[in-house]
Design a protein around this motif. Structure first.
Motif, PDB file in Angstrom:
ATOM      1  N   VAL A  23       0.320  -1.143  -0.294  1.00  0.00           N
ATOM      2  CA  VAL A  23       0.413  -0.087  -0.488  1.00  0.00           C
ATOM      3  C   VAL A  23       1.216   1.798   0.065  1.00  0.00           C
ATOM      4  CG1 VAL A  23      -1.876   1.017   1.674  1.00  0.00           C
ATOM      5  CG2 VAL A  23      -2.136  -1.054   1.235  1.00  0.00           C
ATOM      6  N   VAL A  24       1.663   1.149   0.964  1.00  0.00           N
ATOM      7  CA  VAL A  24       2.446   2.587   1.198  1.00  0.00           C
ATOM      8  C   VAL A  24       3.476   2.579  -0.346  1.00  0.00           C
ATOM      9  CG1 VAL A  24       4.710   3.099   1.448  1.00  0.00           C
ATOM     10  CG2 VAL A  24       3.288   2.233   3.500  1.00  0.00           C
ATOM     11  N   ALA A  25       4.279   1.583  -0.796  1.00  0.00           N
ATOM     12  CA  ALA A  25       4.450   1.770  -2.511  1.00  0.00           C
ATOM     13  C   ALA A  25       3.262   2.312  -3.592  1.00  0.00           C
ATOM     14  CB  ALA A  25       5.106   0.641  -2.133  1.00  0.00           C
ATOM     15  N   GLY A  26       2.259   1.627  -3.756  1.00  0.00           N
ATOM     16  CA  GLY A  26       1.156   2.508  -3.814  1.00  0.00           C
ATOM     17  C   GLY A  26       1.419   3.646  -3.639  1.00  0.00           C
ATOM     18  N   ALA A  27       0.775   4.280  -3.167  1.00  0.00           N
ATOM     19  CA  ALA A  27       0.735   5.238  -2.610  1.00  0.00           C
ATOM     20  C   ALA A  27       1.325   6.616  -2.953  1.00  0.00           C
ATOM     21  CB  ALA A  27       0.497   5.759  -1.705  1.00  0.00           C
ATOM     22  N   ALA A  28       2.801   5.630  -2.791  1.00  0.00           N
ATOM     23  CA  ALA A  28       3.847   7.225  -2.863  1.00  0.00           C
ATOM     24  C   ALA A  28       3.850   7.469  -4.620  1.00  0.00           C
ATOM     25  CB  ALA A  28       5.199   6.060  -2.089  1.00  0.00           C
ATOM     26  N   THR A 199      15.725   0.771 -10.794  1.00  0.00           N
ATOM     27  CA  THR A 199      15.613   1.584 -11.737  1.00  0.00           C
ATOM     28  C   THR A 199      14.894   3.169 -11.223  1.00  0.00           C
ATOM     29  OG1 THR A 199      15.095   0.358 -13.601  1.00  0.00           O
ATOM     30  CG2 THR A 199      14.274   2.435 -14.027  1.00  0.00           C
ATOM     31  N   ALA A 200      15.670   4.003 -11.806  1.00  0.00           N
ATOM     32  CA  ALA A 200      15.266   5.765 -11.178  1.00  0.00           C
ATOM     33  C   ALA A 200      14.035   5.970 -11.983  1.00  0.00           C
ATOM     34  CB  ALA A 200      16.261   6.473 -11.089  1.00  0.00           C
ATOM     35  N   ARG A 201      13.230   6.570 -11.206  1.00  0.00           N
ATOM     36  CA  ARG A 201      11.898   7.274 -11.871  1.00  0.00           C
ATOM     37  C   ARG A 201      12.130   8.272 -12.866  1.00  0.00           C
ATOM     38  NH1 ARG A 201       7.712  10.326  -7.784  1.00  0.00           N
ATOM     39  NH2 ARG A 201       8.972  11.371  -8.691  1.00  0.00           N
ATOM     40  N   ALA A 202      11.367   8.234 -13.777  1.00  0.00           N
ATOM     41  CA  ALA A 202      11.700   9.476 -14.434  1.00  0.00           C
ATOM     42  C   ALA A 202      11.918  10.739 -14.033  1.00  0.00           C
ATOM     43  CB  ALA A 202      10.899   9.834 -16.018  1.00  0.00           C
ATOM     44  N   ARG A 203      12.967  12.001 -14.019  1.00  0.00           N
ATOM     45  CA  ARG A 203      12.180  12.841 -13.395  1.00  0.00           C
ATOM     46  C   ARG A 203      11.685  14.372 -13.990  1.00  0.00           C
ATOM     47  NH1 ARG A 203      12.832  12.433  -7.515  1.00  0.00           N
ATOM     48  NH2 ARG A 203      14.094  10.140  -7.088  1.00  0.00           N
ATOM     49  N   ALA A 233      19.239   9.891  -3.058  1.00  0.00           N
ATOM     50  CA  ALA A 233      17.797   9.418  -3.625  1.00  0.00           C
ATOM     51  C   ALA A 233      18.204   7.929  -4.430  1.00  0.00           C
ATOM     52  CB  ALA A 233      17.628  10.446  -4.073  1.00  0.00           C
ATOM     53  N   GLY A 234      19.229   8.278  -6.116  1.00  0.00           N
ATOM     54  CA  GLY A 234      19.044   7.419  -6.592  1.00  0.00           C
ATOM     55  C   GLY A 234      19.986   6.118  -6.135  1.00  0.00           C
ATOM     56  N   ALA A 235      20.730   6.484  -5.101  1.00  0.00           N
ATOM     57  CA  ALA A 235      21.605   4.582  -4.791  1.00  0.00           C
ATOM     58  C   ALA A 235      20.253   4.817  -4.016  1.00  0.00           C
ATOM     59  CB  ALA A 235      22.303   5.550  -4.019  1.00  0.00           C
ATOM     60  N   LEU A 236      19.785   4.969  -2.911  1.00  0.00           N
ATOM     61  CA  LEU A 236      18.383   4.129  -2.363  1.00  0.00           C
ATOM     62  C   LEU A 236      17.989   3.815  -3.101  1.00  0.00           C
ATOM     63  CD1 LEU A 236      17.877   3.703   0.774  1.00  0.00           C
ATOM     64  CD2 LEU A 236      16.370   5.530   0.187  1.00  0.00           C
ATOM     65  N   ALA A 286       9.965   6.424  -5.736  1.00  0.00           N
ATOM     66  CA  ALA A 286       8.988   7.077  -6.251  1.00  0.00           C
ATOM     67  C   ALA A 286       9.302   8.602  -5.537  1.00  0.00           C
ATOM     68  CB  ALA A 286       7.611   6.979  -5.710  1.00  0.00           C
ATOM     69  N   GLY A 287      10.652   8.622  -4.558  1.00  0.00           N
ATOM     70  CA  GLY A 287      10.710  10.266  -3.878  1.00  0.00           C
ATOM     71  C   GLY A 287      10.678   9.818  -2.603  1.00  0.00           C
ATOM     72  N   ALA A 288      10.133   8.842  -1.990  1.00  0.00           N
ATOM     73  CA  ALA A 288      10.001   8.822  -0.618  1.00  0.00           C
ATOM     74  C   ALA A 288      11.291   7.770   0.471  1.00  0.00           C
ATOM     75  CB  ALA A 288       8.578   8.605  -0.076  1.00  0.00           C
ATOM     76  N   GLY A 289      12.557   8.490   0.097  1.00  0.00           N
ATOM     77  CA  GLY A 289      13.166   7.237   0.434  1.00  0.00           C
ATOM     78  C   GLY A 289      13.551   7.138   2.580  1.00  0.00           C
ATOM     79  N   LEU A 290      13.115   8.124   2.717  1.00  0.00           N
ATOM     80  CA  LEU A 290      13.473   7.680   4.546  1.00  0.00           C
ATOM     81  C   LEU A 290      12.022   6.691   4.423  1.00  0.00           C
ATOM     82  CD1 LEU A 290      13.673  10.874   6.279  1.00  0.00           C
ATOM     83  CD2 LEU A 290      15.354   8.957   6.105  1.00  0.00           C
ATOM     84  N   LEU A 291      10.565   6.906   3.447  1.00  0.00           N
ATOM     85  CA  LEU A 291       9.934   6.156   3.639  1.00  0.00           C
ATOM     86  C   LEU A 291       9.637   4.074   3.435  1.00  0.00           C
ATOM     87  CD1 LEU A 291       6.869   5.237   5.496  1.00  0.00           C
ATOM     88  CD2 LEU A 291       6.201   6.497   3.209  1.00  0.00           C
ATOM     89  N   GLY A 292      10.581   4.438   2.901  1.00  0.00           N
ATOM     90  CA  GLY A 292      11.492   3.340   1.868  1.00  0.00           C
ATOM     91  C   GLY A 292      12.343   2.874   3.224  1.00  0.00           C
ATOM     92  N   LEU A 293      13.102   3.650   4.012  1.00  0.00           N
ATOM     93  CA  LEU A 293      14.615   2.464   4.589  1.00  0.00           C
ATOM     94  C   LEU A 293      13.176   1.955   5.544  1.00  0.00           C
ATOM     95  CD1 LEU A 293      16.761   5.042   4.333  1.00  0.00           C
ATOM     96  CD2 LEU A 293      17.258   2.507   4.287  1.00  0.00           C
ATOM     97  N   ALA A 294      11.961   2.551   5.941  1.00  0.00           N
ATOM     98  CA  ALA A 294      11.136   2.625   7.173  1.00  0.00           C
ATOM     99  C   ALA A 294      10.625   1.388   6.831  1.00  0.00           C
ATOM    100  CB  ALA A 294      10.391   3.159   7.356  1.00  0.00           C
ATOM    101  N   VAL A 295      10.013   1.235   5.428  1.00  0.00           N
ATOM    102  CA  VAL A 295       9.336  -0.145   4.855  1.00  0.00           C
ATOM    103  C   VAL A 295      10.791  -1.178   5.157  1.00  0.00           C
ATOM    104  CG1 VAL A 295       8.473  -1.449   2.851  1.00  0.00           C
ATOM    105  CG2 VAL A 295       7.143   0.792   3.512  1.00  0.00           C
TER     106      VAL A 295
END
Length: 312
Positions: A23-28, A199-203, A233-236, A286-295
């Motif tokens: 759900v978090v990945a989808g919302a992000a 793969t990094a998201r297109a910016r 952000a790209g490396a995470l 998707a740009g939510a790096g800290l939340l990605g780490l928490a997940v």
């Protein structure tokens, strides 16, 4: 009367740590990370537990032969109790999704619940089984995207669905063991899944030179701090996707070397408990790096809990 521990085993309670990240990945990805997201994640957990209870109710005859230690065949949980619990959790999950996300969330939660029950009651032992279970996880990601730009969440949904296909295909050989061709195929799939997540998201804005990008056709220099943030952000996502691939891939490689039932079960467990690392990569992408780490942090916690209650 079943104990709380019996019911936790029935629904594979610790394995639910692999669920909120969908759900978090989808919302992000859809740009709708807000106060509704935790409630939608809770609805997803309820539907997951419902599916586990319904699975054991549907498999009670087979489990009496192959896995007599499970809650229903061992007599610790009555079949009617398991069925009632599955129905109640399903209603609660759909209801919570509708309350939190309105009609758009309900429009995803209802087919998600139908897919869960369809897998347990009809598709599981057919050739369509892995595809149906993959659809369940894909819909779970889209549940988080409800209310936002759902199309932007489709790549994340397909990535999680592909991972789920590999886990489900392996799980069908947990008792009998597998031909080496199966783990070879799922291992290749895992490599593709990890590459997709990394793969990094297109910016917004086209890169034109190191330390700059184009905005409205004009080259704009980025401050050093911003460049460093972009690098991190790209490396995470790459790091988290690599972590996922290393853990789950190594377990599948051991199945290739020795395709016994025990190693297949271990690989399935690694696929379930390692999923948060993949979800974290998608969230960070998707740009939510800290939340990605928490997940992703749920992955080691899930592995520890899996020693007490099997996720498979």
């Amino acid at each position: 009367m079943p104990t709380a521990a019996d019911l936790a085993e029935l629904v594979r309670a610790p394995a639910a740590l692999s669920v909120p990240g969908d759900v978090v990945a989808g919302a992000a990805a859809a740009g709708v990370l807000d106060r509704r997201t935790p409630a939608l994640a809770g609805a997803s957990v309820l539907l997951y537990w419902a599916g586990m209870a319904a699975n054991d109710w549907a498999d009670r005859g087979l489990d009496a032969v192959e896995r007599p230690e499970r809650p229903i065949p061992s007599g610790r949980v009555r079949p009617g109790t398991a069925l009632g619990l599955a129905a109640g959790l399903t209603a609660a999950g759909v209801g919570l999704a509708a309350a939190a996300g309105g009609r758009r969330a309900a429009a995803v939660a209802v087919p998600l619940a139908a897919a869960v029950w369809g897998y347990d009651l009809a598709a599981k032992n057919t050739a369509a089984g892995p595809a149906v279970m993959a659809a369940c996880r894909g819909l779970d990601v889209l549940l988080g995207a409800a209310g936002g730009r759902v199309l932007r969440a489709l790549p994340a949904a397909l990535t999680v669905a592909a991972h789920t296909w590999t886990v489900t295909a392996l799980s069908r050989r947990e008792v009998t063991g597998a031909d080496p061709a199966l783990p070879l195929g799922t291992l290749a799939g895992t490599a593709l899944v990890a590459a997709s997540a990394a793969t990094a998201r297109a910016r917004t804005g086209r890169r034109c030179a190191a330390g700059s990008r184009t905005i409205g056709g004009d080259a704009v220099d980025l401050p050093v701090a911003a460049r460093r943030r972009n690098t991190v952000a790209g490396a995470l996502p790459v790091a988290l996707a690599g972590w996922y691939a290393a853990r789950y891939g190594a377990a599948q490689a051991r199945v290739v070397a020795e395709p016994s039932a025990g190693r297949v079960r271990a690989a399935v467990g690694a696929g379930i408990t390692g999923l948060p690392a993949l979800q974290g990569a998608l969230t960070a992408r998707a740009g939510a790096g800290l939340l990605g780490l928490a997940v992703a942090a749920a992955a080691p916690v899930g592995r520890r809990l899996a020693r007490m209650v099997s996720p498979t």
